[in-house]
Design a protein around this motif. Structure first.
Motif, short mmCIF file in Angstrom:
data_model
loop_
_atom_site.label_atom_id
_atom_site.label_comp_id
_atom_site.label_asym_id
_atom_site.label_seq_id
_atom_site.Cartn_x
_atom_site.Cartn_y
_atom_site.Cartn_z
N GLU A 149 68.11 -63.13 12.30
CA GLU A 149 68.54 -63.95 11.15
C GLU A 149 69.30 -65.19 11.59
O GLU A 149 69.14 -66.27 10.99
N ALA A 177 68.26 -57.27 13.71
CA ALA A 177 68.10 -58.01 12.45
C ALA A 177 69.07 -59.18 12.39
O ALA A 177 68.70 -60.30 11.98
N SER A 219 64.34 -64.64 5.91
CA SER A 219 63.90 -65.83 6.66
C SER A 219 62.98 -65.50 7.83
O SER A 219 62.43 -66.40 8.45
N LYS A 239 64.56 -56.27 6.78
CA LYS A 239 64.04 -57.51 7.35
C LYS A 239 64.72 -58.70 6.68
O LYS A 239 64.68 -58.83 5.46
N PRO A 240 65.37 -59.57 7.44
CA PRO A 240 65.92 -60.78 6.84
C PRO A 240 64.82 -61.59 6.16
O PRO A 240 63.70 -61.71 6.68
#
Length: 301
Positions: free
Chosen positions: A263, A259, A110, A107-108
């Motif tokens: 992002e 992902a 941000s 998971k990024p």
């Protein structure tokens, strides 16, 4: 651990939060402390018994097919993530304090937990469908049912690939479709004519998300039946359109692509969140078929 479960098949009212046995990962799996799990049509089909093939329920069923969370245990052969990593991905029985993910991506930092959870099934499904019909830069694609959980994700993924996207939805969601990059048309009687009005030469591919437009109308927009792919049409018979269900062998690649899109902001998912204790409400909304974006369940602390 706590889990959103049902003791009998039925409507949303059979859902509740109960205790379930702790789970441990097998080869290739990771266990996560769940931060969020999204609601997909597959969840209420499972809860309603549509997937039971007439067999009775012998133990509590737990809903959820995707989640985001923190890895706290890894199975044999897992070497691409470690305990403590933030991930999102696909599994089963994911609406619980702990869940096993069979396919996952990092998971990024941000990206919000709820948004990451909402991406799993919807993005993998969209990418699988687009790969089947060859949606790439320069393609013109119709997403029939573009405002819901899968449809809105599909629109944005197609746009990110460089395709021209036409999408259908009800009158209240026309501005939303334009916001996410599609040319918006209203669904319902006459939809094929409305699509031809903006794409006189037809389209290169159709992704049927909702299963509401007559097959003949969808076929009239393409040169070959195989250019139509559906996730909702189980009555297409020998029409030649492609029905895709399940999970592709390339699901891991699809989540990695997802992902990256999350992002860099190319994929934005609107979410409505509900605590586990309100799962029945979320299921009721999902089953109504009038959802904008994704519904997400959050464990209560």
């Amino acid at each position: 651990m706590r889990a959103v479960q049902f003791q009998e098949y039925g409507g949303p009212e059979v859902l509740g939060v109960g205790q379930a046995p702790e789970v441990h990962p097998g080869p290739g799996q990771v266990r996560v402390q769940v931060r969020a799990s999204s609601v997909n049509p597959l969840d209420w089909k499972l809860r309603a018994g549509y997937m039971a093939q007439g067999k009775p329920l012998t133990s509590p069923g737990i809903v959820g097919f995707d989640a985001s969370g923190v890895v706290d245990e890894i199975g044999e052969g897992v070497d691409d993530v470690a305990v403590g990593d933030d991930v999102f991905g696909l599994g089963s029985a994911t609406a619980a304090d702990q869940a096993l993910l069979e396919v996952y991506a990092r998971k990024p930092a941000s990206v919000d937990w709820a948004v990451a959870a909402a991406a799993g099934v919807a993005a993998e499904t969209s990418i699988r469908a687009f790969d089947l019909v060859g949606v790439t830069a320069g393609s013109t694609v119709l997403v029939d049912g573009g405002a819901g959980g899968v449809g809105a994700v599909a629109v944005q993924i197609a746009v990110a690939r460089g395709a021209t996207v036409i999408a259908t939805a009800g009158p209240d969601n026309q501005d939303y479709l334009r916001e996410i990059g599609a040319t918006a048309v209203e669904y319902g009687a006459g939809v094929a004519d409305r699509v031809r009005a903006v794409a006189p030469d037809g389209v290169d591919a159709v992704f049927d998300v909702a299963g509401k437009t007559p097959v003949a109308d969808l076929l009239s927009l393409v040169r070959e039946p195989a250019q139509v792919v559906t996730i909702a049409r189980f009555d297409a018979g020998d029409s030649g359109i492609q029905l895709t269900t399940g999970r592709a062998a390339t699901a891991g690649q699809a989540l990695a692509e997802t992902a990256a899109l999350l992002e860099n902001g190319a994929l934005v998912i609107k979410v409505q969140t509900f605590p586990f204790s309100r799962a029945a409400e979320a299921h009721q909304i999902s089953q109504s078929g009038h959802v904008r974006g994704k519904l997400v369940l959050i464990p209560e602390s």
